[in-house]
Scaffold this motif. Structure first.
Motif, PDB file in Angstrom:
ATOM      1  N   ARG A  25       0.467 -20.386   4.160  1.00  0.00           N
ATOM      2  CA  ARG A  25       0.946 -20.483   5.542  1.00  0.00           C
ATOM      3  C   ARG A  25       1.993 -19.444   5.903  1.00  0.00           C
ATOM      4  NH1 ARG A  25       0.709 -26.618   6.950  1.00  0.00           N
ATOM      5  NH2 ARG A  25      -1.488 -26.915   6.398  1.00  0.00           N
ATOM      6  N   MET A  26       2.862 -19.133   4.920  1.00  0.00           N
ATOM      7  CA  MET A  26       4.034 -18.328   5.283  1.00  0.00           C
ATOM      8  C   MET A  26       4.027 -16.915   4.753  1.00  0.00           C
ATOM      9  SD  MET A  26       7.096 -21.085   5.214  1.00  0.00           S
ATOM     10  CE  MET A  26       8.210 -19.799   4.751  1.00  0.00           C
ATOM     11  N   MET A  27       3.074 -16.615   3.862  1.00  0.00           N
ATOM     12  CA  MET A  27       3.112 -15.294   3.256  1.00  0.00           C
ATOM     13  C   MET A  27       1.775 -14.576   3.408  1.00  0.00           C
ATOM     14  SD  MET A  27       5.187 -16.275  -0.143  1.00  0.00           S
ATOM     15  CE  MET A  27       6.880 -16.847  -0.054  1.00  0.00           C
ATOM     16  N   GLY A  28       1.858 -13.290   3.613  1.00  0.00           N
ATOM     17  CA  GLY A  28       0.659 -12.462   3.667  1.00  0.00           C
ATOM     18  C   GLY A  28       0.742 -11.419   2.573  1.00  0.00           C
ATOM     19  N   TYR A  29      -0.399 -11.129   1.971  1.00  0.00           N
ATOM     20  CA  TYR A  29      -0.404 -10.205   0.830  1.00  0.00           C
ATOM     21  C   TYR A  29      -1.377  -9.044   1.030  1.00  0.00           C
ATOM     22  CZ  TYR A  29       1.574 -14.347  -1.389  1.00  0.00           C
ATOM     23  OH  TYR A  29       2.342 -15.436  -1.686  1.00  0.00           O
ATOM     24  N   VAL A  30      -0.881  -7.858   0.772  1.00  0.00           N
ATOM     25  CA  VAL A  30      -1.770  -6.696   0.666  1.00  0.00           C
ATOM     26  C   VAL A  30      -1.643  -6.224  -0.775  1.00  0.00           C
ATOM     27  CG1 VAL A  30      -2.314  -4.395   1.531  1.00  0.00           C
ATOM     28  CG2 VAL A  30      -1.228  -6.054   3.062  1.00  0.00           C
ATOM     29  N   PHE A  31      -2.702  -6.390  -1.557  1.00  0.00           N
ATOM     30  CA  PHE A  31      -2.637  -6.072  -2.977  1.00  0.00           C
ATOM     31  C   PHE A  31      -2.952  -4.606  -3.235  1.00  0.00           C
ATOM     32  CE2 PHE A  31      -3.614 -10.620  -2.797  1.00  0.00           C
ATOM     33  CZ  PHE A  31      -2.583 -11.115  -3.576  1.00  0.00           C
ATOM     34  N   GLN A  32      -2.455  -4.135  -4.390  1.00  0.00           N
ATOM     35  CA  GLN A  32      -2.631  -2.725  -4.754  1.00  0.00           C
ATOM     36  C   GLN A  32      -4.108  -2.353  -4.806  1.00  0.00           C
ATOM     37  OE1 GLN A  32      -0.211  -1.756  -8.177  1.00  0.00           O
ATOM     38  NE2 GLN A  32      -0.398   0.439  -7.819  1.00  0.00           N
ATOM     39  N   SER A  33      -4.958  -3.270  -5.268  1.00  0.00           N
ATOM     40  CA  SER A  33      -6.389  -2.941  -5.318  1.00  0.00           C
ATOM     41  C   SER A  33      -7.201  -3.819  -4.363  1.00  0.00           C
ATOM     42  CB  SER A  33      -6.889  -3.043  -6.751  1.00  0.00           C
ATOM     43  OG  SER A  33      -6.379  -4.205  -7.363  1.00  0.00           O
ATOM     44  N   LEU A  40     -17.586   0.207   2.863  1.00  0.00           N
ATOM     45  CA  LEU A  40     -16.396   0.745   3.526  1.00  0.00           C
ATOM     46  C   LEU A  40     -15.691   1.743   2.616  1.00  0.00           C
ATOM     47  CD1 LEU A  40     -14.939  -2.640   4.850  1.00  0.00           C
ATOM     48  CD2 LEU A  40     -16.183  -0.928   6.189  1.00  0.00           C
ATOM     49  N   SER A  41     -14.997   2.709   3.222  1.00  0.00           N
ATOM     50  CA  SER A  41     -14.209   3.659   2.429  1.00  0.00           C
ATOM     51  C   SER A  41     -12.963   2.945   1.918  1.00  0.00           C
ATOM     52  CB  SER A  41     -13.803   4.845   3.300  1.00  0.00           C
ATOM     53  OG  SER A  41     -12.768   4.464   4.189  1.00  0.00           O
ATOM     54  N   GLY A  42     -12.249   3.595   0.993  1.00  0.00           N
ATOM     55  CA  GLY A  42     -11.023   3.004   0.444  1.00  0.00           C
ATOM     56  C   GLY A  42     -10.015   2.671   1.541  1.00  0.00           C
ATOM     57  N   GLY A  43      -9.848   3.633   2.450  1.00  0.00           N
ATOM     58  CA  GLY A  43      -8.878   3.431   3.526  1.00  0.00           C
ATOM     59  C   GLY A  43      -9.279   2.304   4.461  1.00  0.00           C
ATOM     60  N   GLU A  44     -10.581   2.192   4.689  1.00  0.00           N
ATOM     61  CA  GLU A  44     -11.076   1.105   5.540  1.00  0.00           C
ATOM     62  C   GLU A  44     -10.864  -0.250   4.866  1.00  0.00           C
ATOM     63  OE1 GLU A  44     -14.485   3.619   8.011  1.00  0.00           O
ATOM     64  OE2 GLU A  44     -15.040   2.589   6.156  1.00  0.00           O
ATOM     65  N   GLN A  45     -11.109  -0.290   3.558  1.00  0.00           N
ATOM     66  CA  GLN A  45     -10.876  -1.546   2.824  1.00  0.00           C
ATOM     67  C   GLN A  45      -9.388  -1.918   2.859  1.00  0.00           C
ATOM     68  OE1 GLN A  45     -12.910  -2.011  -1.058  1.00  0.00           O
ATOM     69  NE2 GLN A  45     -14.022  -0.152  -0.534  1.00  0.00           N
ATOM     70  N   GLU A  64       1.699  -0.936  -2.491  1.00  0.00           N
ATOM     71  CA  GLU A  64       1.072   0.382  -2.290  1.00  0.00           C
ATOM     72  C   GLU A  64      -0.039   0.312  -1.236  1.00  0.00           C
ATOM     73  OE1 GLU A  64       2.157   3.092  -3.678  1.00  0.00           O
ATOM     74  OE2 GLU A  64       3.047   2.600  -5.612  1.00  0.00           O
ATOM     75  N   PRO A  65       0.280  -0.131  -0.022  1.00  0.00           N
ATOM     76  CA  PRO A  65      -0.782  -0.301   0.975  1.00  0.00           C
ATOM     77  C   PRO A  65      -1.424   1.014   1.399  1.00  0.00           C
ATOM     78  CG  PRO A  65       1.358  -0.601   2.009  1.00  0.00           C
ATOM     79  CD  PRO A  65       1.601  -0.495   0.530  1.00  0.00           C
ATOM     80  N   THR A  66      -0.813   2.118   1.009  1.00  0.00           N
ATOM     81  CA  THR A  66      -1.397   3.412   1.367  1.00  0.00           C
ATOM     82  C   THR A  66      -1.665   4.243   0.112  1.00  0.00           C
ATOM     83  OG1 THR A  66       0.771   4.424   1.591  1.00  0.00           O
ATOM     84  CG2 THR A  66      -0.136   3.417   3.563  1.00  0.00           C
ATOM     85  N   GLY A  67      -1.633   3.568  -1.031  1.00  0.00           N
ATOM     86  CA  GLY A  67      -1.716   4.271  -2.308  1.00  0.00           C
ATOM     87  C   GLY A  67      -2.950   5.122  -2.507  1.00  0.00           C
ATOM     88  N   ASN A  68      -4.058   4.718  -1.917  1.00  0.00           N
ATOM     89  CA  ASN A  68      -5.301   5.459  -2.146  1.00  0.00           C
ATOM     90  C   ASN A  68      -5.727   6.289  -0.941  1.00  0.00           C
ATOM     91  OD1 ASN A  68      -5.691   4.262  -4.779  1.00  0.00           O
ATOM     92  ND2 ASN A  68      -6.059   2.384  -3.647  1.00  0.00           N
ATOM     93  N   LEU A  69      -4.787   6.521  -0.051  1.00  0.00           N
ATOM     94  CA  LEU A  69      -5.155   7.226   1.173  1.00  0.00           C
ATOM     95  C   LEU A  69      -4.544   8.621   1.209  1.00  0.00           C
ATOM     96  CD1 LEU A  69      -4.448   4.319   3.678  1.00  0.00           C
ATOM     97  CD2 LEU A  69      -6.536   4.802   2.411  1.00  0.00           C
ATOM     98  N   ASP A  70      -5.174   9.515   1.930  1.00  0.00           N
ATOM     99  CA  ASP A  70      -4.558  10.821   2.157  1.00  0.00           C
ATOM    100  C   ASP A  70      -3.337  10.605   3.040  1.00  0.00           C
ATOM    101  OD1 ASP A  70      -5.291  11.523   5.170  1.00  0.00           O
ATOM    102  OD2 ASP A  70      -7.038  10.572   4.238  1.00  0.00           O
TER     103      ASP A  70
END
Ligand code: ATP
Ligand code: MG
Length: 223
Positions: free
Chosen positions: A88-96, A144-149, A169-175
Motif C-alpha cells: 500500500r505504501m511503497m513502490g519499487y523500481v528494481f535494478q533488473s 520491449l527495449s530495456g528502457g521501455e521495460q 538504478e532506474p536508469t542503469g541500463n539506459l543511454d
C-alpha cells in the motif's frame, strides 16, 4: 518538503557469510529521510547500495539496527502487516525490472493494484501514458527495449500512489539521454504528489537532480 522524518535507519548492519568469510556490507548506517524528500544514494559497485535500499524498503531485515517508517518500527511488525505496508505504501523500481514475462506492460503495471483488490485499468493506462508508452500497453516485456521495460517498472511502482518510492538504478541500463528523460518523468510524478523518493544510482551527475545526495563507502554513509 515537511520537517517530519518519514524513514529512519538506525545503526544498520548487514553482513553476508560466504563459506568461512564474512563480508560486512553495512557497518552502522544512520539515515533520516524527510517526508517529500528526494534522496539519492551513490557509491561504487559492490558498496552495498542495493542492500541498503532493500533494508530501508522492508525487503531485507538488517542483522542489527532498525528501520522506522512514520515513526513505527518496520521489521518489528507481523509479517502480514509488513506485506500490507509494502503493497500500500511503497513502490519499487528494481535494478533488473522484475516484470512478469507472461503479462503485458499494462497488466504488469496493474498487478500491485490487483493485489490490493483494485482491478481498474484506468490509472495504469494514465501512468503508461505519462512514461510515453501508451502505444506499448499490450506488448510483453520480451517485446520491449530495456528502457521501455524500465519505464513500465516505474509506472508499476507508482500504481498504488505509494507514499515512498524506492528505485534501484532506474536508469542503469539506459543511454544518458533516455536516462535523463526517464529520471525526469519519475521525479516529476513523485514531486507532483509530494512523495518521498529514495534512488540508488552510480551516476553522480544524475544524483544532483534530487534534494540531497549521500555516498555509501566502507559500509557507512558520507556526504
Ligand atoms: N545475498 C547475498 N549473498 C552474499 N553476498 C551478497 C548478497 N547480496 C549482496 N552481497 C554482497 O554485498 C556487497 C554489496 O552488494 P550490493 O548489491 O548491495 O552492492 P551495490 O552497491 O548495489 O552494487 P552495484 O552498483 O553493482 O549494484 C557485494 O559485495 C555483494 O557481493
Ligand atoms: Mg546494486
Amino acid at each position: 518538503m515537511s520537517e517530519e522524518i518519514h524513514i529512519e535507519g538506525r545503526d544498520l548492519h548487514r553482513s553476508f557469510q560466504i563459506g568461512k568469510k564474512v563480508i560486512e556490507v553495512l557497518r552502522g548506517v544512520d539515515l533520516r529521510v524527510r517526508r517529500g524528500e528526494r534522496l539519492f544514494l551513490c557509491g561504487a559497485s559492490g558498496a552495498g547500495k542495493t542492500s541498503l535500499l532493500y533494508t530501508l524498503a522492508g525487503l531485507e531485515r538488517p542483522n542489527r539496527g532498525e528501520v522506522l517508517v512514520g515513526g513505527r518500527s518496520l521489521y518489528d511488525q507481523p509479517a502480514h502487516d509488513q506485506a500490507r505496508l509494502r503493497n500500500r505504501m511503497m513502490g519499487y523500481v528494481f535494478q533488473s525490472y522484475f516484470l512478469l514475462p507472461e503479462l503485458t506492460a499494462l497488466e504488469n503495471v496493474m498487478l500491485p493494484a490487483m493485489i490490493g483488490g483494485n482491478r481498474s485499468a484506468e490509472r495504469a493506462r494514465t501512468l503508461l501514458e505519462r512514461v510515453g508508452l501508451e502505444a506499448r500497453s499490450h506488448h510483453l516485456p520480451a517485446e520491449l527495449s530495456g528502457g521501455e521495460q524500465q519505464r513500465v517498472a516505474i509506472a508499476r511502482a507508482l500504481i498504488n500512489d505509494p507514499e515512498i518510492v524506492f528505485a534501484d538504478e532506474p536508469t542503469g541500463n539506459l543511454d544518458s539521454r533516455t536516462g535523463e528523460a526517464v529520471m525526469g518523468a519519475l521525479l516529476e510524478m513523485v514531486t507532483e504528489q509530494k512523495r518521498t523518493l529514495v534512488v540508488v544510482t552510480h551516476d553522480l551527475h544524475l544524483a544532483e537532480s534530487g534534494d540531497r545526495k549521500l555516498i555509501l563507502a566502507d559500509g557507512r554513509l558520507v556526504k
